[in-house]
Design an enzyme around this catalytic site. Structure first.
Site, PDB file in Angstrom:
ATOM      1  CG  HIS A  10      -2.272   1.103   1.045  1.00 20.08           C
ATOM      2  ND1 HIS A  10      -1.936   2.235   1.082  1.00 20.08           N
ATOM      3  CD2 HIS A  10      -3.417   0.692   0.919  1.00 20.08           C
ATOM      4  CE1 HIS A  10      -3.242   2.541   0.622  1.00 20.08           C
ATOM      5  NE2 HIS A  10      -4.135   1.687   0.732  1.00 20.08           N
ATOM      6  CG  HIS A  15      -2.575  -3.089   1.905  1.00 20.65           C
ATOM      7  ND1 HIS A  15      -3.056  -2.860   3.319  1.00 20.65           N
ATOM      8  CD2 HIS A  15      -3.694  -2.986   1.234  1.00 20.65           C
ATOM      9  CE1 HIS A  15      -4.251  -2.582   3.400  1.00 20.65           C
ATOM     10  NE2 HIS A  15      -4.783  -2.685   2.006  1.00 20.65           N
ATOM     11  NE  ARG A  60      -6.408  -5.571  -2.016  1.00 23.33           N
ATOM     12  CZ  ARG A  60      -6.981  -4.989  -1.214  1.00 23.33           C
ATOM     13  NH1 ARG A  60      -8.436  -4.941  -0.790  1.00 23.33           N
ATOM     14  NH2 ARG A  60      -6.398  -3.979  -0.519  1.00 23.33           N
TER      15      ARG A  60
HETATM   16  C1  FAD Z   1      -5.365  -1.935   7.433  1.00 25.25           C
HETATM   17  C2  FAD Z   1      -6.259  -2.807   6.312  1.00 25.25           C
HETATM   18  C3  FAD Z   1      -6.868  -2.052   5.684  1.00 25.25           C
HETATM   19  C4  FAD Z   1      -7.869  -2.629   4.522  1.00 25.25           C
HETATM   20  N1  FAD Z   1      -8.693  -2.099   4.008  1.00 25.25           N
HETATM   21  C5  FAD Z   1      -9.669  -2.675   3.050  1.00 25.25           C
HETATM   22  C6  FAD Z   1     -10.612  -2.063   2.491  1.00 25.25           C
HETATM   23  O1  FAD Z   1     -11.221  -0.921   2.813  1.00 25.25           O
HETATM   24  N2  FAD Z   1     -11.390  -2.818   1.667  1.00 25.25           N
HETATM   25  C7  FAD Z   1     -11.111  -4.150   1.199  1.00 25.25           C
HETATM   26  O2  FAD Z   1     -11.857  -4.732   0.558  1.00 25.25           O
HETATM   27  N3  FAD Z   1      -9.871  -4.617   2.014  1.00 25.25           N
HETATM   28  C8  FAD Z   1      -9.170  -4.001   3.013  1.00 25.25           C
HETATM   29  N4  FAD Z   1      -8.199  -4.821   3.366  1.00 25.25           N
HETATM   30  C9  FAD Z   1      -7.924  -6.327   3.158  1.00 25.25           C
HETATM   31  C10 FAD Z   1      -9.009  -6.882   3.774  1.00 25.25           C
HETATM   32  O3  FAD Z   1      -9.411  -6.364   5.010  1.00 25.25           O
HETATM   33  C11 FAD Z   1      -8.615  -8.445   3.997  1.00 25.25           C
HETATM   34  O4  FAD Z   1      -8.048  -9.072   2.815  1.00 25.25           O
HETATM   35  C12 FAD Z   1      -9.684  -9.285   4.470  1.00 25.25           C
HETATM   36  O5  FAD Z   1     -10.373  -8.652   5.620  1.00 25.25           O
HETATM   37  C13 FAD Z   1      -9.192 -10.580   4.855  1.00 25.25           C
HETATM   38  O6  FAD Z   1     -10.326 -11.398   5.538  1.00 25.25           O
HETATM   39  P1  FAD Z   1     -10.026 -12.898   5.778  1.00 25.25           P
HETATM   40  O7  FAD Z   1     -11.350 -13.402   6.339  1.00 25.25           O
HETATM   41  O8  FAD Z   1      -9.561 -13.514   4.744  1.00 25.25           O
HETATM   42  O9  FAD Z   1      -8.994 -12.655   6.950  1.00 25.25           O
HETATM   43  P2  FAD Z   1      -8.863 -11.853   8.558  1.00 25.25           P
HETATM   44  O10 FAD Z   1      -9.888 -10.714   8.551  1.00 25.25           O
HETATM   45  O11 FAD Z   1      -7.567 -11.347   8.432  1.00 25.25           O
HETATM   46  O12 FAD Z   1      -8.998 -12.969   9.448  1.00 25.25           O
HETATM   47  C14 FAD Z   1      -8.086 -14.071   9.911  1.00 25.25           C
HETATM   48  C15 FAD Z   1      -8.726 -14.885  10.837  1.00 25.25           C
HETATM   49  O13 FAD Z   1      -7.900 -16.132  10.934  1.00 25.25           O
HETATM   50  C16 FAD Z   1      -7.274 -16.366  12.260  1.00 25.25           C
HETATM   51  N5  FAD Z   1      -6.353 -17.313  12.330  1.00 25.25           N
HETATM   52  C17 FAD Z   1      -5.002 -16.919  11.628  1.00 25.25           C
HETATM   53  N6  FAD Z   1      -4.302 -17.632  11.699  1.00 25.25           N
HETATM   54  C18 FAD Z   1      -4.849 -18.884  12.474  1.00 25.25           C
HETATM   55  C19 FAD Z   1      -4.365 -19.867  13.146  1.00 25.25           C
HETATM   56  N7  FAD Z   1      -3.036 -20.454  13.092  1.00 25.25           N
HETATM   57  N8  FAD Z   1      -5.175 -20.672  14.035  1.00 25.25           N
HETATM   58  C20 FAD Z   1      -6.402 -20.072  14.217  1.00 25.25           C
HETATM   59  N9  FAD Z   1      -6.929 -18.901  13.634  1.00 25.25           N
HETATM   60  C21 FAD Z   1      -5.940 -18.416  12.956  1.00 25.25           C
HETATM   61  C22 FAD Z   1      -7.232 -15.297  12.925  1.00 25.25           C
HETATM   62  O14 FAD Z   1      -7.380 -15.220  14.414  1.00 25.25           O
HETATM   63  C23 FAD Z   1      -8.578 -14.485  12.350  1.00 25.25           C
HETATM   64  O15 FAD Z   1      -9.803 -14.561  12.908  1.00 25.25           O
HETATM   65  C24 FAD Z   1      -7.483  -4.046   4.358  1.00 25.25           C
HETATM   66  C25 FAD Z   1      -6.443  -4.790   5.037  1.00 25.25           C
HETATM   67  C26 FAD Z   1      -5.805  -3.942   6.009  1.00 25.25           C
HETATM   68  C27 FAD Z   1      -4.852  -4.784   6.880  1.00 25.25           C
END
Ligand code: FAD
Length: 523
Positions: free
Chosen positions: A231, A340, A375
């Site tokens: 980012h 990011h 992305r």
């Molecule tokens: C600062 C920031 C801003 C962003 N802004 C945007 C935005 O505005 N719009 C957009 O579309 N995207 C945005 N993104 C990207 C987006 O937020 C993420 O890609 C998305 O939320 C990922 O969702 P997820 O469910 O895949 O994982 P996450 O929401 O990261 O959840 C991962 C989960 O897995 C669990 N986990 C991990 N490893 C283990 C393990 N070994 N054992 C048990 N549990 C585990 C964690 O505890 C957590 O609960 C942003 C990202 C960041 C960092």
């Protein structure tokens, strides 16, 4: 506190947008266990600011969202996956609204913001810049209402259990610090990204690539790992976290200025500050390199915009920066790029199935192919929703394949206690070498050095006995996947930029990288 069971119908590892959306879909079909390795609120979903993209506005069309996504992906998007994303996205969002998500509105109509490389205003946001937090709140509340879903925090999964080539559960370090196992008919990895591979990252501490590492150890295919999005605009202040300064700030008209306070983006791209993220990130790196400042930064400048609007549109960014004595409406904000988002991950099909039976992946851990080589902003929350729901639908079929094998009772005790400093040092070493050698601008020499150093670290992370030790091992192996894929791709494309191969090479590399233990191939 309730302890996790040793057996369930469906197991979801991760409680972000992808995991919780999948759980809701699975709930009518059986018992669903959702694991998070820390609090549910510790996830990238909770951090997401800018918004979620969908062609829901009067001026918008699904075809335009499709085209913008393909353009950002620089030739590598899997078109059928993008089609699924943009066509099913609006319905998934309507559903979220029904479940109580409060997106911002102009009067009674949904308010759509603009972000880089989108040809229309199509970004829904909530409480200004707390979109992810609001979506997570609503999804978690929905999951809590469904009696077949149980969510367990601080349950750290360490590896996948397989039976005759089929994934049938996970091993874990339980909340109590003991070794445990949970058997299930199907397992969904929804563990998020790999941002903690890098010294500068916007990602939460949980983003240590555990899902990719576990899947790879179980024989699943890792796809397009070389594509890491940096980012362009993370807060850069000593002793402050690399807090993300959302692209939506530039969408509202913020300028980028170099050390001499000159606006520089128009000379790099016709879309200036709204150029694709990789272009903006590299332009900033170049400006930092030529700067005469001692610890160079560039600045984000909103001072020409209406002060009251800036404060009300970005309340969270405003209050966070104020903690560091910066008023975003009146002060220049020092920034640098930060790691990011991971476009690559565990390769999946359109139903979130991986190459290993019984194992599914959705959200940032997965590579569905919707993001290609880069992305489009605000497409990842949408991907988590759309493919989380699809994973849930498909996983229901697994229950018909017979009961999961029961697993052995807990054995060893693990340490939950203070982080071991040796592993902390290894993690820092990995983050430094990845930032230096497999970062925004790459060379063969640097990547070879990174591979060598990561390989040398292998014995030091080979017998993990604490959570942090497992994270160190996972980061070491995922770092190697990123570096190996990046070295093998002898071209520049999307977020992957090499000074020794600065152009596209469509003849050889308009293909996905697929990594096995032995080789990287392109197909
Ligand atoms: C600062 C920031 C801003 C962003 N802004 C945007 C935005 O505005 N719009 C957009 O579309 N995207 C945005 N993104 C990207 C987006 O937020 C993420 O890609 C998305 O939320 C990922 O969702 P997820 O469910 O895949 O994982 P996450 O929401 O990261 O959840 C991962 C989960 O897995 C669990 N986990 C991990 N490893 C283990 C393990 N070994 N054992 C048990 N549990 C585990 C964690 O505890 C957590 O609960 C942003 C990202 C960041 C960092």
């Amino acid at each position: 506190m309730q302890t996790a069971p040793t057996e369930t119908d469906f197991l979801v590892i991760g409680a972000g947008v992808a995991g919780l959306r999948a759980a809701v879909e699975l709930a009518p079909a059986g018992r669903v266990v959702v694991l998070a390795k820390r609090e549910v609120t510790d996830s990238a979903t909770q951090y997401a600011q800018g918004g979620i993209a969908a062609a829901l506005g009067d001026e918008d069309e699904i075809g335009l969202h499709l085209q913008d996504t393909l353009n950002a992906g620089d030739g590598l998007c899997i078109q059928e996956a993008v089609k699924v994303l943009v066509e099913e996205g609006p319905e998934r969002i309507e559903e979220l609204i029904q479940w109580g998500t409060e997106f911002d509105r102009d009067g009674t109509r949904l308010a759509f913001g603009r972000e880089g490389a989108h040809s229309r205003n199509r970004i829904l946001h909530a409480h200004g810049d707390s979109t992810g937090r609001e979506i997570l709140r609503a999804l978690y509340a929905k999951a809590k209402m469904l009696s077949s879903i149980s969510v367990f925090e601080f349950e750290f999964s360490t590896g996948l259990l397989t039976d005759d080539g089929r994934v049938c559960g996970v091993r874990l370090i339980t909340e109590k610090g003991e070794e445990g196992a949970i058997a299930a008919s199907a397992v969904l990895l929804a563990t998020g990204g790999v941002g903690q591979l890098y010294r500068n990252t916007t990602n939460p501490p949980v983003a240590t690539g555990d899902g990719v590492a576990m899947a790879f150890r179980a024989g699943a295919e890792a796809r397009d790992m070389e594509f890491i999005q940096f980012h362009p605009t993370a807060l850069y202040l000593k002793n402050a976290p690399r807090f993300l300064l959302s692209e939506a700030l530039r969408g509202e008209g913020a300028y980028l200025r170099n050390g001499e306070l000159l606006r520089f983006m128009p000379k790099y791209h016709e879309m200036a500050e709204l150029a694709p993220r990789d272009v903006v990130a590299r332009a900033i790196v170049h400006e930092l390199e030529v700067s005469r400042m001692k610890d160079p930064v560039v600045y984000l400048d909103l001072t020409h915009l209406d002060e009251a609007h800036v404060r009300s549109r970005f309340p969270r960014i405003h209050s966070t920066c104020l903690r560091f004595n910066i008023d975003i409406a009146t002060d220049l904000i020092p920034i640098r790029p930060a790691a990011h988002y991971s476009m690559g991950g565990v390769g999946t099909d359109l139903d979130a199935r991986t190459s290993v039976a019984g194992l599914y992946a959705a959200g940032e851990v997965a590579c569905t192919g919707v993001h290609g080589a880069n992305r489009l902003a605000s497409n990842s929350l949408l991907e988590g929703l759309v493919f989380g729901a699809r994973a849930g639908k498909k996983m229901r079929d697994e229950l018909r394949k017979g009961p999961a094998r029961k697993q052995a009772a807990p054995r060893a005790a693990y340490s939950n206690g203070p982080v071991e400093s040796a592993h902390e040092e290894i993690v820092r070493e990995i983050q430094d070498l990845m930032w230096r050698d497999v970062g925004i601008v790459r060379t063969a020499q640097g990547m070879k050095r990174a591979i060598e150093q990561l390989t040398q670290l292998a014995p030091k992370v080979s017998h993990p006995h604490t959570r942090r030790a497992w994270e160190a091992q996972n980061l070491q192996s995922v770092g190697l996947l990123v570096a190996r894929a990046a070295l093998a791709r002898q071209e520049s494309r999307g977020a992957h930029y090499r000074t020794d191969f600065p152009a596209h090479d469509d003849a050889k590399f308009l293909k996905h990288s697929l990594i096995s233990a032995e080789s990287v191939r392109f197909a």
